[in-house]
Design a protein around this motif. Structure first.
Motif, PDB file in Angstrom:
ATOM      1  N   LEU A  61      59.071  55.721  45.412  1.00 22.25           N
ATOM      2  CA  LEU A  61      59.793  55.537  46.667  1.00 22.25           C
ATOM      3  C   LEU A  61      60.926  56.561  46.660  1.00 22.25           C
ATOM      4  O   LEU A  61      61.895  56.419  45.918  1.00 22.25           O
ATOM      5  N   ALA A  62      60.784  57.606  47.449  1.00 22.64           N
ATOM      6  CA  ALA A  62      61.787  58.674  47.518  1.00 22.64           C
ATOM      7  C   ALA A  62      62.349  58.701  48.938  1.00 22.64           C
ATOM      8  O   ALA A  62      61.624  58.946  49.903  1.00 22.64           O
ATOM      9  N   VAL A  63      63.653  58.440  49.053  1.00 22.24           N
ATOM     10  CA  VAL A  63      64.279  58.274  50.360  1.00 22.24           C
ATOM     11  C   VAL A  63      65.510  59.161  50.468  1.00 22.24           C
ATOM     12  O   VAL A  63      66.307  59.264  49.532  1.00 22.24           O
ATOM     13  N   CYS A  64      65.657  59.774  51.629  1.00 26.70           N
ATOM     14  CA  CYS A  64      66.868  60.515  51.983  1.00 26.70           C
ATOM     15  C   CYS A  64      67.475  59.803  53.182  1.00 26.70           C
ATOM     16  O   CYS A  64      66.815  59.620  54.204  1.00 26.70           O
ATOM     17  N   PHE A  65      68.717  59.368  53.037  1.00 21.78           N
ATOM     18  CA  PHE A  65      69.389  58.671  54.130  1.00 21.78           C
ATOM     19  C   PHE A  65      70.075  59.684  55.037  1.00 21.78           C
ATOM     20  O   PHE A  65      70.755  60.594  54.566  1.00 21.78           O
ATOM     21  N   TYR A  66      69.871  59.494  56.337  1.00 19.28           N
ATOM     22  CA  TYR A  66      70.421  60.422  57.334  1.00 19.28           C
ATOM     23  C   TYR A  66      70.970  59.610  58.497  1.00 19.28           C
ATOM     24  O   TYR A  66      70.253  58.792  59.083  1.00 19.28           O
ATOM     25  N   GLU A  67      72.240  59.835  58.797  1.00 17.32           N
ATOM     26  CA  GLU A  67      72.904  59.019  59.817  1.00 17.32           C
ATOM     27  C   GLU A  67      72.331  59.217  61.214  1.00 17.32           C
ATOM     28  O   GLU A  67      72.489  58.357  62.079  1.00 17.32           O
ATOM     29  N   ASN A  68      71.622  60.313  61.463  1.00 21.92           N
ATOM     30  CA  ASN A  68      71.045  60.545  62.789  1.00 21.92           C
ATOM     31  C   ASN A  68      69.595  60.080  62.899  1.00 21.92           C
ATOM     32  O   ASN A  68      68.977  60.253  63.949  1.00 21.92           O
ATOM     33  N   SER A 112      69.302  71.002  58.343  1.00 25.12           N
ATOM     34  CA  SER A 112      68.402  71.822  57.520  1.00 25.12           C
ATOM     35  C   SER A 112      68.165  71.182  56.151  1.00 25.12           C
ATOM     36  O   SER A 112      67.062  71.273  55.593  1.00 25.12           O
ATOM     37  N   GLU A 113      69.168  70.504  55.608  1.00 24.54           N
ATOM     38  CA  GLU A 113      69.015  69.809  54.326  1.00 24.54           C
ATOM     39  C   GLU A 113      68.078  68.613  54.459  1.00 24.54           C
ATOM     40  O   GLU A 113      67.287  68.323  53.565  1.00 24.54           O
ATOM     41  N   VAL A 114      68.170  67.922  55.587  1.00 24.93           N
ATOM     42  CA  VAL A 114      67.295  66.780  55.839  1.00 24.93           C
ATOM     43  C   VAL A 114      65.849  67.270  55.980  1.00 24.93           C
ATOM     44  O   VAL A 114      64.924  66.676  55.422  1.00 24.93           O
ATOM     45  N   GLU A 115      65.657  68.363  56.702  1.00 30.28           N
ATOM     46  CA  GLU A 115      64.314  68.931  56.860  1.00 30.28           C
ATOM     47  C   GLU A 115      63.755  69.380  55.517  1.00 30.28           C
ATOM     48  O   GLU A 115      62.573  69.198  55.230  1.00 30.28           O
ATOM     49  N   GLN A 116      64.606  69.937  54.689  1.00 29.89           N
ATOM     50  CA  GLN A 116      64.200  70.353  53.340  1.00 29.89           C
ATOM     51  C   GLN A 116      63.777  69.136  52.504  1.00 29.89           C
ATOM     52  O   GLN A 116      62.785  69.188  51.779  1.00 29.89           O
ATOM     53  N   ALA A 117      64.518  68.048  52.621  1.00 27.33           N
ATOM     54  CA  ALA A 117      64.175  66.818  51.903  1.00 27.33           C
ATOM     55  C   ALA A 117      62.830  66.283  52.380  1.00 27.33           C
ATOM     56  O   ALA A 117      62.005  65.849  51.570  1.00 27.33           O
ATOM     57  N   GLN A 118      62.604  66.335  53.667  1.00 25.87           N
ATOM     58  CA  GLN A 118      61.337  65.856  54.215  1.00 25.87           C
ATOM     59  C   GLN A 118      60.175  66.720  53.713  1.00 25.87           C
ATOM     60  O   GLN A 118      59.134  66.189  53.322  1.00 25.87           O
ATOM     61  N   ARG A 119      60.364  68.020  53.686  1.00 28.31           N
ATOM     62  CA  ARG A 119      59.318  68.917  53.165  1.00 28.31           C
ATOM     63  C   ARG A 119      59.042  68.650  51.689  1.00 28.31           C
ATOM     64  O   ARG A 119      57.924  68.819  51.219  1.00 28.31           O
ATOM     65  N   ALA A 120      60.070  68.212  50.952  1.00 25.87           N
ATOM     66  CA  ALA A 120      59.910  67.920  49.523  1.00 25.87           C
ATOM     67  C   ALA A 120      59.190  66.590  49.291  1.00 25.87           C
ATOM     68  O   ALA A 120      58.833  66.280  48.160  1.00 25.87           O
ATOM     69  N   GLY A 121      58.993  65.809  50.361  1.00 29.09           N
ATOM     70  CA  GLY A 121      58.265  64.550  50.234  1.00 29.09           C
ATOM     71  C   GLY A 121      59.112  63.298  50.338  1.00 29.09           C
ATOM     72  O   GLY A 121      58.599  62.198  50.143  1.00 29.09           O
ATOM     73  N   LEU A 122      60.391  63.432  50.638  1.00 28.51           N
ATOM     74  CA  LEU A 122      61.244  62.259  50.783  1.00 28.51           C
ATOM     75  C   LEU A 122      61.094  61.670  52.179  1.00 28.51           C
ATOM     76  O   LEU A 122      60.903  62.408  53.152  1.00 28.51           O
ATOM     77  N   GLN A 123      61.161  60.348  52.270  1.00 29.04           N
ATOM     78  CA  GLN A 123      61.158  59.675  53.561  1.00 29.04           C
ATOM     79  C   GLN A 123      62.583  59.724  54.111  1.00 29.04           C
ATOM     80  O   GLN A 123      63.534  59.424  53.392  1.00 29.04           O
TER      81      GLN A 123
END
Length: 140
Positions: A62-69, A100-111
């Motif tokens: 379970l790999a998650v990146c939290f993003y306020e938007n 751009s950091e959020v998009e990078q996290a998504q490309r790396a496989g994080l939800q």
């Protein structure tokens, strides 16, 4: 929890190579583990870059990146989407992650997930995320 990893942003005031700070955080982790009755002390890591943090996080089930938007995907939905034994939770710095950091996290496989409708401080977002994870997995 086995590890606590900190990734230093370029504009932060602290140095990732600051051994004294890392040693202090490890002592805090040991003290907190003892106080809470944990048998295992989490290892505190300082990762050298955002890319290194993403690479390590992507290894978790379970790999998650939290993003306020983020307005659609909730942390609860991510937790309930599939069984997992390992989790990596990425929260942003003061001021939040850049798009751009959020998009990078998504490309790396994080939800990419939201922690809710409130904007949390960078100090409280990790505690909120860990508390929600512990509750969801029956650790409370």
């Amino acid at each position: 929890m086995k590890r606590i990893a900190n990734q230093w942003k370029d504009y932060e005031c602290c140095d990732a190579g600051d051994g004294e700070k890392l040693e202090r955080w490890q002592k805090i982790a040991a003290s907190a583990a003892e106080q809470s009755g944990r048998g295992r002390i989490p290892q505190v890591l300082a990762l050298p870059s955002y890319e290194a943090a993403l690479q390590r996080a992507a290894q978790a089930e379970l790999a998650v990146c939290f993003y306020e938007n983020e307005e659609q995907r909730t942390f609860r939905a991510a937790i309930e989407s599939a069984p997992f034994r390992t989790a990596a939770l990425l929260t942003g710095p003061e001021g939040g992650l850049e798009r751009s950091e959020v998009e990078q996290a998504q490309r790396a496989g994080l939800q990419i997930c939201t922690l809710g409708s409130r904007i949390l401080r960078c100090e409280t977002a990790p505690l909120c995320a860990l508390s929600a994870l512990m509750y969801a997995t029956g650790e409370f």
